[in-house]
Write a protein that holds these residues in place. Sequence first.
Motif, short mmCIF file in Angstrom:
data_model
loop_
_atom_site.label_atom_id
_atom_site.label_comp_id
_atom_site.label_asym_id
_atom_site.label_seq_id
_atom_site.Cartn_x
_atom_site.Cartn_y
_atom_site.Cartn_z
N GLU A 1 -6.41 -4.93 0.70
CA GLU A 1 -6.63 -3.66 1.37
C GLU A 1 -6.01 -3.65 2.76
OE1 GLU A 1 -10.01 -0.33 2.19
OE2 GLU A 1 -10.56 -2.42 2.35
N THR B 1 -4.81 2.99 -4.65
CA THR B 1 -5.29 2.57 -3.33
C THR B 1 -6.74 2.97 -3.14
OG1 THR B 1 -3.07 2.84 -2.44
CG2 THR B 1 -4.84 2.70 -0.84
N LYS C 1 0.83 -1.21 0.00
CA LYS C 1 0.00 0.00 0.00
C LYS C 1 0.87 1.25 0.00
CE LYS C 1 -3.52 -0.03 3.00
NZ LYS C 1 -4.30 -0.48 4.18
#
Lengths: 416, 491
Positions: free
Chosen positions: B489, B466, B458
């Motif tokens: 995520e 993202t 990320k």
Amino acid sequence: MIDISNKREIKFLKEKGISRIMHVPDQQILDRHKGLEYYKDILYQCGKCGTCRTAYHEDGWPRICPSGEFGKFEAYYLGGKNLLTWGLKSDHLKWTENLAKIFYQCSVCLACTQQCQIPEIHHYAGEWLMAMREEAVKQGLGPMPEQKKYSEHVIKEFNPYMEIHKNRTNWISSNIKQAPDAKLVYFVGCTTSYREQNVAIATAEILNSLNVDFRILTDEHCCGSPIYMTGQTDKAKEIAEGNIELFRSQGIEKIITSCAGCYRMLKETYPKKFGLDHGIEVLHLPEFLQEKVNNNEIKFNNSLDMKITYHDPCHIGRHMGIYEPPREVLKNLPGIELVEMERNRQNAWCCGSGGGVRSAFKDLSSFAAHERIEEAKETGARALVSCCPFCLNQFKTNNKDEIQAIDLSELVRKAL
Amino acid sequence: MNNNVVIHELENIVGEKYVSDEPEIQFLYHYDFITAEPEGKCDIAIMPETAEEVQAIVKVANKHKIPIVPWVSGINFGSIATPRKGGIVVDLRRMNRVLEVNEDDMYAVMEGGTTWADLKGYLDKHHPNFRAGVTFSPPGTGVVPSCLCYGMFDLGMIGGTGAEFLNGLEVVLGTGELIRAGSCSISKKWYGRQPLPDLAGLFIGWEGTTGVVTKAAVKLWPKLPYRADIMVLAPTVDQGVPLLLKLSKAGLGIVDIIFLNMGWCQAIQGFDEKSVAKDPVELGLPDFVGLVTTQAYTENQHKAQCNAINNICNEFNLSPQTAENFLKSFPEDMRGVFLDIFPGFGGYNPVQAWGCWNFTRGGGGEWIGSYCSTRDIAKYYNIAREITLKYDKPPQFYSRIMFGGHYCVARANINFDKNDPEDIKKTRTILKEIFDAVHKLDGVVMYKPPLWVVEHHKSKTLPATTELIKKIKKLLDPNNIMNPGQGIEGD
């Protein structure tokens, strides 16, 4: 201190390109018949990979674990049981009724261990599966109520079938010739005596026709297998001690069995688990007959004209390594065509009757039996043959006349 | 969460037998029992039999806002399905049927819980002229999750990653709706994801955080009559890799190119780590064991291909030999372990040579496995090797070049004793150090990333990417019940 082996034994199955790992370098050589504490460091080597569910040595990669295929949750497969045992020993889990039930919902057929690629688990998982049952008994959580009921009857009347002891030898007719001083005993067993008397009659008549001097114990008691397999080791040992005392007092030197469970108990469990070295030679009927066949001491006069398939009973197969003698005997019977089921020998599917399952987990027992019967039918065989009266009785009970269930002794007698 | 209420609703869907919150059942879903990743917590385990049951389960989960974590067959290989936030583990093992095999277009349609054993057994029995690409995973692991997580198959040179073997999916979304992606969405044929919008990408690489895949179609390949498995040894990985890279661009009927270092070979043979050289190179053993598989339709083609492979090897002063000949030099009882790897000998993967996970006799193993540029394979290995040896562990490495040489996988393995907290701690340190070091190589992206790696991903991703990931996740799983705390995520 644990011994380490340098032995390497990996059997490569050429046609299948698969290896069956029996021993690898640096494998630990462990003692058998020990308690959980002894095996606890091996348990954690299991990664719950699921290999134990599949007979990957066979075409079709069939499933192999009746307990798992019925219960479905991972707990019912070997991988699950390995890690539950570890969970208990490492205080992640506590003994509960449910934990005990999971371990009893298994016939201890050991098909799972045949598949495991970790040699220590492959060789010794059966030991801790039994050790868990012993622990369950110590915890007051085993055996299962139905098993407790028959166990009490074994103590009282020397059989688990709720039958009267004095009726045990009712099957013996005057046609059967016994030699009162014979050193060889035909150990009939409870299932044969009370439920599959045809097997007893056939076996006795075979021995007569081969002019073998033998006798049947007038006061034969249960071998103790139904008690031992449910974790009641102390009680089983007491039964064993009583039996050995009887054998010794009668001067017995050799025993022939027709029940796989009795065979295993007398040959292996008595000396190795209980430490009762009786010094008696124990042969299962097919072993005895194979010797006769090899020595041309047996003549088959009748052609049976039958296509059959052979079911490997767990207690002589995986537990004792006897796969070929029954097959050799059957192949020598005139007119017999032997076809194999997909799951055979080390990968035979358990009939579902052993380990106390038949009494305590009827649905599982029935599921396993039906699965095997279906498999037998798929071969096109007219008869499903075994050499264990417990397997035989199981197939007969669950068979809707789809295929004939018959014992090896019955076929041999017909061929004679 | 009121377990009793939820259990009751779930029992109404699958029946009492197939749902449980008993501690013994839960325990086996808490984590994967293999890696050094922390445990999670399974509250309820359930085994549905149909996609409709999965839908109903997801709806119950949404109603009570309970996490759902899909598993196949009780195995969570690599910890990405460890239930980080508790909830319901949906074990698809009862959905394990191969539904259809289309020999014309060469694909198999199967339920989401089909294992490699199920698939291989089915094909061997009913369609013996066709095969699936298979992995090194155990036979009890799932085909569909392997594809969804970019698994590496032994037809990788022609098929790419497991994801590229997927022709179509049926998925239960986090909302409980059922969708199909691919040609199967508008027809009865599952021949491909083209030419429709490729919705399958919403579920590939998302680690169960966007839906539960209840059906998939996987490409099959014909078994050609001629095949050779060729082994090439080289003293070092640096010397062996350039050969493989050239072979990967040469065509020559090559369907699979992998190499192992000697450390991994030792593990596969079932040795105890303590009884073999930590660094076999010190003993003068070759550190590069390359395996190249080629197949052909005619004998002449096969001979020509093998000759060409041989000639290329000779250019690098390396001498190939067939696996069969190579293994004849092994003691007979040791051949079986290696020969499991070669379909050419009548057997196939998947048969997990579990010895490679039990090298330390403690059943633990974890890896830093990444997709990367083919130019960086040797660098990746050398970095991992140095760090591993620094911590007195044997280097174990595997690489597979895939899809005509377009990319590759590089993987460093560490085995450890699960019973030894110090060994677990050391393993985590080694893994982190390898990860940090190899990710300095541009293009290295770890597959099946644990949470701590997801956070790294990320941090490197474009903010808009993202954001897009978050939006997609929110759309498909508004209540964030699908494997929360895991996946792309992260937490």
